[in-house]
Write an enzyme that holds these catalytic residues in place. Sequence first.
Site, PDB file in Angstrom:
ATOM      1  N   TYR A  44       0.847  -1.057  -0.352  1.00 37.22           N
ATOM      2  CA  TYR A  44       0.241  -0.543   0.042  1.00 37.22           C
ATOM      3  C   TYR A  44       0.555   1.347   0.059  1.00 37.22           C
ATOM      4  O   TYR A  44       1.257   1.563   1.295  1.00 37.22           O
ATOM      5  CB  TYR A  44      -0.756  -0.497   1.160  1.00 37.22           C
ATOM      6  CG  TYR A  44      -2.058  -1.696   1.157  1.00 37.22           C
ATOM      7  CD1 TYR A  44      -2.138  -2.233   0.111  1.00 37.22           C
ATOM      8  CD2 TYR A  44      -2.624  -1.310   2.612  1.00 37.22           C
ATOM      9  CE1 TYR A  44      -2.891  -2.558   0.372  1.00 37.22           C
ATOM     10  CE2 TYR A  44      -3.643  -2.557   2.605  1.00 37.22           C
ATOM     11  CZ  TYR A  44      -3.576  -3.295   1.497  1.00 37.22           C
ATOM     12  OH  TYR A  44      -4.208  -4.347   1.617  1.00 37.22           O
ATOM     13  N   TYR A 183     -11.950  -7.326   3.459  1.00 36.90           N
ATOM     14  CA  TYR A 183     -11.696  -6.702   2.654  1.00 36.90           C
ATOM     15  C   TYR A 183     -12.805  -5.929   1.926  1.00 36.90           C
ATOM     16  O   TYR A 183     -13.511  -6.724   1.569  1.00 36.90           O
ATOM     17  CB  TYR A 183     -10.491  -6.409   2.584  1.00 36.90           C
ATOM     18  CG  TYR A 183     -10.432  -7.565   1.033  1.00 36.90           C
ATOM     19  CD1 TYR A 183      -9.566  -8.787   1.367  1.00 36.90           C
ATOM     20  CD2 TYR A 183     -10.823  -6.929  -0.237  1.00 36.90           C
ATOM     21  CE1 TYR A 183      -9.211  -9.341  -0.306  1.00 36.90           C
ATOM     22  CE2 TYR A 183     -10.618  -7.700  -1.255  1.00 36.90           C
ATOM     23  CZ  TYR A 183      -9.945  -9.041  -1.600  1.00 36.90           C
ATOM     24  OH  TYR A 183      -9.691  -9.607  -2.447  1.00 36.90           O
ATOM     25  N   SER A 185     -15.311  -4.858   2.508  1.00 36.48           N
ATOM     26  CA  SER A 185     -16.485  -5.506   3.473  1.00 36.48           C
ATOM     27  C   SER A 185     -18.153  -4.351   2.895  1.00 36.48           C
ATOM     28  O   SER A 185     -19.335  -4.939   3.131  1.00 36.48           O
ATOM     29  CB  SER A 185     -16.672  -5.318   5.195  1.00 36.48           C
ATOM     30  OG  SER A 185     -15.331  -5.423   5.095  1.00 36.48           O
ATOM     31  N   LEU A 186     -18.163  -3.702   2.603  1.00 42.12           N
ATOM     32  CA  LEU A 186     -19.029  -2.388   2.530  1.00 42.12           C
ATOM     33  C   LEU A 186     -18.870  -2.170   0.867  1.00 42.12           C
ATOM     34  O   LEU A 186     -19.912  -1.333   0.301  1.00 42.12           O
ATOM     35  CB  LEU A 186     -18.176  -0.681   3.045  1.00 42.12           C
ATOM     36  CG  LEU A 186     -17.832  -0.830   4.716  1.00 42.12           C
ATOM     37  CD1 LEU A 186     -17.808   0.594   5.105  1.00 42.12           C
ATOM     38  CD2 LEU A 186     -19.552  -1.369   5.029  1.00 42.12           C
TER      39      LEU A 186
END
Length: 271
Positions: A44, A183, A185-186
Amino acid sequence: MFNLPKAGFGTTQFWYGTDREAFLTMLAAVREGGIRMIDTAEMYGDGRCEEAVGELIRTAGRDSLYIVDKILPEHANARDFFPSLDRSLSLLGTDCIDLYLLHWREDADLAEMSSLMEDAKAAGKIREWGVSNFDTHDMEDLMQVRYGDRCRVNQIFYNPLHRGIEYDLMPYMKEKNISLMSYSSLDTRTARRALLEKEEIVQILKEENVTLEALMLAFNLHHGVCPLFQTKSVSHLRDNLKGLDLDIGRHVQAIDRACPPPSSKVPMEKR
Ligand SMILES: NC(=O)c1ccc[n+]([C@@H]2O[C@H](COP(=O)([O-])OP(=O)(O)OC[C@H]3O[C@@H](n4cnc5c(N)ncnc54)[C@H](OP(=O)(O)O)[C@@H]3O)[C@@H](O)[C@H]2O)c1
């Protein structure tokens, strides 16, 4: 199952450097929201997200945090593993990562990776290790190698709109006592808009007086998956925290009608 904190906070929002608003929200998640688990990766922003977590560790204190970090598959070999791990530890400013994951499989040698993870545990540089984006056949391969059964967690893409893992990966992980962490999740804003067009979902949100995002996190928890989420907004954070205490047991059938579980194998979906 391996015992994880209830939910975790993601850090890809720091990809291009530390954004103050996002940082303060992450700090509020820890201090006000009781979130201990922070998820990051060497990939990242080429270490910039680990640097932001380093600042969090200095501000909130190492003991109040559970740090998850990930190594790239091209570094999971005898030559690159420890330099990579040491760089992550240095950016984080800690001497031990709580949970270290292989970010995805690609052509990593699973026997070598498992053995290096165990070496890192023995050296006190990580507490536990796991994998990410592993489908059932990947997990089966992992279980065949020496130390493979010491894998504790598989971090995967899962939410009410992407339930493919329920068909075979989820039961396999239960059988092997390995925990699932999710991950995205939204999902995306577009995907959430599609969910808000479903009558059953709108009805549940009304009855429970929560946001869709809270319901999505509660859905993952109900299915035994530890959700990661991230937000720059303190108000979104507060909404999301409500999802961590929401019991959706009585809405399961309505959710299944709106977002049916898989009836056949779905190859692992990734982001
Ligand atoms: N292992 C892997 O391969 C992998 C892949 C992807 C991600 N990850 C990890 O998982 C973490 C989370 O996944 P993700 O980055 O896909 O994020 P996510 O948490 O699923 O979604 C984040 C998005 O949702 C919005 N959001 C959050 N709460 C909201 C609310 N209450 N109302 C409206 N919008 C809301 C955020 O916008 P606002 O900021 O405006 O709230 C942001 O745009 C990542 O940070 C990373 O650590 C791992």
